[in-house]
Write a protein that holds these residues in place. Structure first.
Motif, PDB file in Angstrom:
ATOM      1  N   LEU A  98       0.826  -1.200   0.000  1.00  0.00           N
ATOM      2  CA  LEU A  98       0.000   0.000   0.000  1.00  0.00           C
ATOM      3  C   LEU A  98       0.864   1.254   0.000  1.00  0.00           C
ATOM      4  N   ALA A  99       1.948   1.231   0.777  1.00  0.00           N
ATOM      5  CA  ALA A  99       2.834   2.395   0.828  1.00  0.00           C
ATOM      6  C   ALA A  99       3.374   2.718  -0.565  1.00  0.00           C
ATOM      7  N   ARG A 100       3.816   1.689  -1.298  1.00  0.00           N
ATOM      8  CA  ARG A 100       4.335   1.934  -2.646  1.00  0.00           C
ATOM      9  C   ARG A 100       3.212   2.378  -3.590  1.00  0.00           C
ATOM     10  N   VAL A 156       3.566   9.253   2.232  1.00  0.00           N
ATOM     11  CA  VAL A 156       3.092   8.145   3.070  1.00  0.00           C
ATOM     12  C   VAL A 156       4.144   7.806   4.109  1.00  0.00           C
ATOM     13  N   ALA A 157       3.712   7.483   5.313  1.00  0.00           N
ATOM     14  CA  ALA A 157       4.634   6.975   6.333  1.00  0.00           C
ATOM     15  C   ALA A 157       4.037   5.729   6.966  1.00  0.00           C
ATOM     16  N   PRO A 158       4.842   4.682   7.172  1.00  0.00           N
ATOM     17  CA  PRO A 158       4.381   3.504   7.905  1.00  0.00           C
ATOM     18  C   PRO A 158       4.509   3.725   9.401  1.00  0.00           C
ATOM     19  N   ARG A 208      11.076   2.045   2.960  1.00  0.00           N
ATOM     20  CA  ARG A 208      11.649   2.002   1.612  1.00  0.00           C
ATOM     21  C   ARG A 208      10.547   2.053   0.560  1.00  0.00           C
ATOM     22  N   ALA A 209       9.466   1.312   0.808  1.00  0.00           N
ATOM     23  CA  ALA A 209       8.350   1.321  -0.138  1.00  0.00           C
ATOM     24  C   ALA A 209       7.755   2.718  -0.272  1.00  0.00           C
ATOM     25  N   ALA A 210       7.787   3.482   0.814  1.00  0.00           N
ATOM     26  CA  ALA A 210       7.237   4.839   0.821  1.00  0.00           C
ATOM     27  C   ALA A 210       8.255   5.884   0.374  1.00  0.00           C
ATOM     28  N   ILE A 258      -0.922   8.103   7.075  1.00  0.00           N
ATOM     29  CA  ILE A 258      -0.154   7.182   7.912  1.00  0.00           C
ATOM     30  C   ILE A 258      -0.802   5.808   7.805  1.00  0.00           C
ATOM     31  N   LEU A 259      -0.015   4.817   7.391  1.00  0.00           N
ATOM     32  CA  LEU A 259      -0.471   3.425   7.323  1.00  0.00           C
ATOM     33  C   LEU A 259       0.008   2.707   8.581  1.00  0.00           C
ATOM     34  N   ILE A 260      -0.936   2.326   9.419  1.00  0.00           N
ATOM     35  CA  ILE A 260      -0.622   1.755  10.726  1.00  0.00           C
ATOM     36  C   ILE A 260      -0.787   0.246  10.664  1.00  0.00           C
ATOM     37  N   GLU A 261       0.166  -0.468  11.197  1.00  0.00           N
ATOM     38  CA  GLU A 261       0.101  -1.932  11.250  1.00  0.00           C
ATOM     39  C   GLU A 261      -0.103  -2.391  12.688  1.00  0.00           C
ATOM     40  N   GLY A 262      -1.088  -3.242  12.892  1.00  0.00           N
ATOM     41  CA  GLY A 262      -1.285  -3.843  14.208  1.00  0.00           C
ATOM     42  C   GLY A 262      -0.309  -4.975  14.447  1.00  0.00           C
TER      43      GLY A 262
END
Length: 484
Positions: free
Chosen positions: A24-26, A35-37, A65-67, A130-134
Motif C-alpha cells: 500500500l505504501a508503494r 506516506v509513512a508507515p 523504503r516502499a514509501a 499514515i499506514l498503521i500496522e497492528g
C-alpha cells in the motif's frame, strides 16, 4: 490539510499485514501521496538500524523504503526483542529501556502509550497518510486492557481499522466472524471493512464465503487478495518467514538458532540464482556438502551457543572445517567462533563464561554500551565498498583480529583464521553490496548475477500492482479518516 490514517489489523500473527502495508505504501506513493508507515508495538529480533542510531522492526524499514523514506525510530516506537521464553529487551523510540519479564510488561506499560502517540503525531504532522500496522490479533481479549498494539492504540488515536484474514491457514470465515464476535461494541465499530489474503486458485470460488462474512459482520469486503508469489524476494522480519531457498550449485547452510537475530543477511544470498540457502532446523544434522556454513546473529549468544551444541551442530561445524570447508560468523555467530565468551554482568542473557567453538583465535567480553549504527566499510583485499550496520554488545580481541578483512571508520573490523577459511565480523547487511557479494561468492568458486537493491524495489512495485488489482484502494482511502 489534516493527515489521514488507517490501521491494518489481522486475525492473527503472520497473516500478511506487514506486506500489505508495504504494498500500500508503494501504491499510494505512486499516486502522489506522501506516506509513512507506523507500527505502535512490534516484537522481533530482526531489527533495522536508523540513521540516528536507533532500532526499529525490519518490516517498518521495508515499508519506509516502499514509501520512499529513510527508516526513522518514530515508525516503530516500541520494539520488544525476546531474550528468553518469558523476557524481552524493550526498545522505546529507538533506545534500550531495559529488560522485562513478560508478566511485568503486561502489567505495567507506564509511559509507553504516551511515547507511541508522540511518535504517531510527529509523523502525522509531516505526511499525507499514515499506514498503521497492528500486531498479532485484536481478538486476544485477555490482552485488551492496557493494549497499545491494536485496538488500544486505535481508540487512543481515534483511527479506523481494516481487518485482514489469511485463507491459506484455513478457517478464514471463522477468523473474521470470530473476531467480530469477541470484540466489544466500541472496538467492533472501529472496523470499517475486511480483506482476505493469500488465496490460491479461482477467486470466484470464494464469492459465497466473502459474502457470508459481510452478512455476518456487517463489514464490507475490500477484496480477496491472491497469493503474491514473489514475496520471498522481500526481506523477512519474522523467523516464521525464513525458509530454505533452492537455487544453484553453491550451497550455504545456516543452523536455525533459537534466538536468531538479524537474519536479513541471508536475503541477498538467497536472491542469487547460483546459490542455494538451506536453513537447518533443530534435530537435523548440518549437511556435509556445504560450500559455506553461515552462523547468524543471536539475541542471546551464550544461550544460542548452548542450543547449537545441544543439536550436535558444533560437531558438524568442526567436521566441515576439517574437510576444508568455509565458515562465516556474523555478530553473535562471530563471537561463537572464538575461544571464549565472557558475560560477567549478563548483558546478553544469563551471566557466565563459556568456551566457544575455537575456530578463531579471539576472545569476547560482553559489556559496555550497545553499539547501534549504520556503517560503511571497505574490504582490505580488493577495496570493495560494503554498506551495513552494527547492532551488538561486547568487544572481541585476539591474534586473528590481526587478519581483519574489513576497514570500518578507520579501524580494522573482523577476524580471519590462519588458514583463511574461517571469518567473523560484527557488520550486518554486508551481502546487500553487490560487488562484495560477487567477490565473496567468487572465493567459493561461484558467480553472482543479482542486483539486490534494484530487485527489492522491483518486487515492491510488483506488490503494489498486485494490490491495485485485487484490493479496493480507492475505498480504503475513503475510509482513512482525517486526524483531529
Amino acid at each position: 490539510m489534516a493527515a489521514r490514517a488507517i490501521m491494518i489489523q489481522g486475525t492473527g500473527s503472520n497473516v500478511g499485514k506487514s506486506m500489505i502495508v508495504a504494498g500500500l505504501a508503494r501504491a499510494l506513493l505512486r499516486r502522489g501521496l506522501s506516506v509513512a508507515p507506523f507500527k505502535p508495538q512490534n516484537m522481533s529480533n530482526n531489527a533495522a538500524v536508523t540513521a540516528d542510531g536507533g532500532e526499529i522492526g525490519r518490516a517498518q524499514a521495508l515499508q519506509a523504503r516502499a514509501a520512499g523514506l529513510a527508516p526513522h525510530t518514530d515508525m516503530n516506537p516500541v520494539l520488544l526483542k525476546p531474550e528468553t521464553d518469558t523476557g524481552a529487551q524493550i526498545i522505546v523510540q529507538g533506545k534500550r529501556r531495559g529488560t522485562r519479564a513478560a508478566g511485568s510488561f503486561m502489567r505495567d506499560k507506564a509511559g509507553l502509550l504516551d511515547a507511541v502517540l508522540e511518535s504517531f503525531h510527529r509523523l502525522a504532522a509531516q505526511y499525507d497518510i499514515i499506514l498503521i500496522e497492528g500486531a498479532g490479533s485484536p481478538a486476544e481479549t485477555n490482552l485488551r486492557h492496557g493494549d497499545i498494539a491494536n485496538m488500544g492504540f486505535a481508540e487512543a488515536a481515534d483511527v479506523p481499522v481494516i481487518l485482514i484474514g489469511d485463507i491459506h491457514r484455513g478457517g478464514v470465515i471463522a477468523q473474521i466472524v470470530g473476531t467480530h464476535t469477541v470484540l466489544d461494541a466500541a472496538d467492533r465499530a472501529r472496523i470499517r471493512g475486511f480483506a482476505v489474503n493469500r488465496f490460491r486458485g479461482d477467486l470466484s470460488l470464494f464469492d459465497n464465503g466473502r459474502d457470508d462474512i459481510a452478512a455476518r459482520t456487517g463489514w464490507p469486503s475490500l477484496g480477496v487478495i491472491p497469493w503474491f508469489w514473489e514475496a520471498w524476494k522481500l526481506p523477512a522480519e519474522d523467523m516464521m518467514d525464513i525458509a530454505s531457498r533452492p537455487g544453484g550449485a553453491c550451497k550455504i547452510v545456516v543452523p536455525q538458532l533459537e534466538r536468531m537475530a538479524n537474519f536479513d543477511d541471508l536475503d541477498p544470498l538467497a536472491a542469487e540464482p547460483e546459490v542455494s540457502v538451506e536453513i537447518v532446523p533443530p534435530g537435523r544434522a548440518l549437511p556435509g556438502d556445504a560450500d559455506l556454513i553461515l552462523i547468524p546473529g543471536s539475541k542471546s549468544t551464550i544461550g544460542d551457543l548452548a542450543y547449537l551444541r545441544a543439536q550436535g551442530w558444533d560437531i558438524d561445524i568442526l567436521a566441515h572445517h576439517r574437510r576444508g570447508g568455509h565458515i562465516l560468523g556474523l555478530c553473535g555467530g562471530y563471537q561463537m567462533l572464538g575461544k571464549t565468551i565472557d558475560d560477567p554482568k549478563g548483558v546478553d542473557g544469563r551471566p557466565g563464561k563459556v568456551e566457544g567453538l575455537g575456530l578463531l583465535d579471539v576472545h569476547t567480553v560482553m559489556g559496555g554500551d550497545k553499539r547501534v549504527t549504520l556503517s560503511s566499510a571497505r574490504t582490505i583485499q580488493g577495496d570493495l565498498p560494503v554498506d551495513g550496520y552494527e547492532i551488538h554488545m561486547g568487544q572481541t580481541t585476539g591474534p586473528d583480529c590481526a587478519g581483519a578483512w574489513l576497514t570500518l571508520e578507520g579501524r580494522d573490523e573482523g577476524a580471519v583464521s590462519a588458514d583463511g577459511r574461517v571469518r567473523g565480523s560484527y557488520l550486518h547487511g554486508l551481502f546487500t553490496s553487490d560487488a562484495f557479494r560477487a567477490g565473496f561468492l567468487a572465493e567459493l568458486g561461484h558467480k553472482a548475477s543479482a542486483q539486490y537493491g534494484a530487485g527489492v524495489d522491483d518486487t515492491l512495485d510488483a506488490l503494489a500492482d498486485h494490490l491495485e488489482r485485487y484490493l479496493d484502494i480507492d475505498r480504503l482511502l475513503q475510509l482513512a479518516e482525517p486526524l483531529a
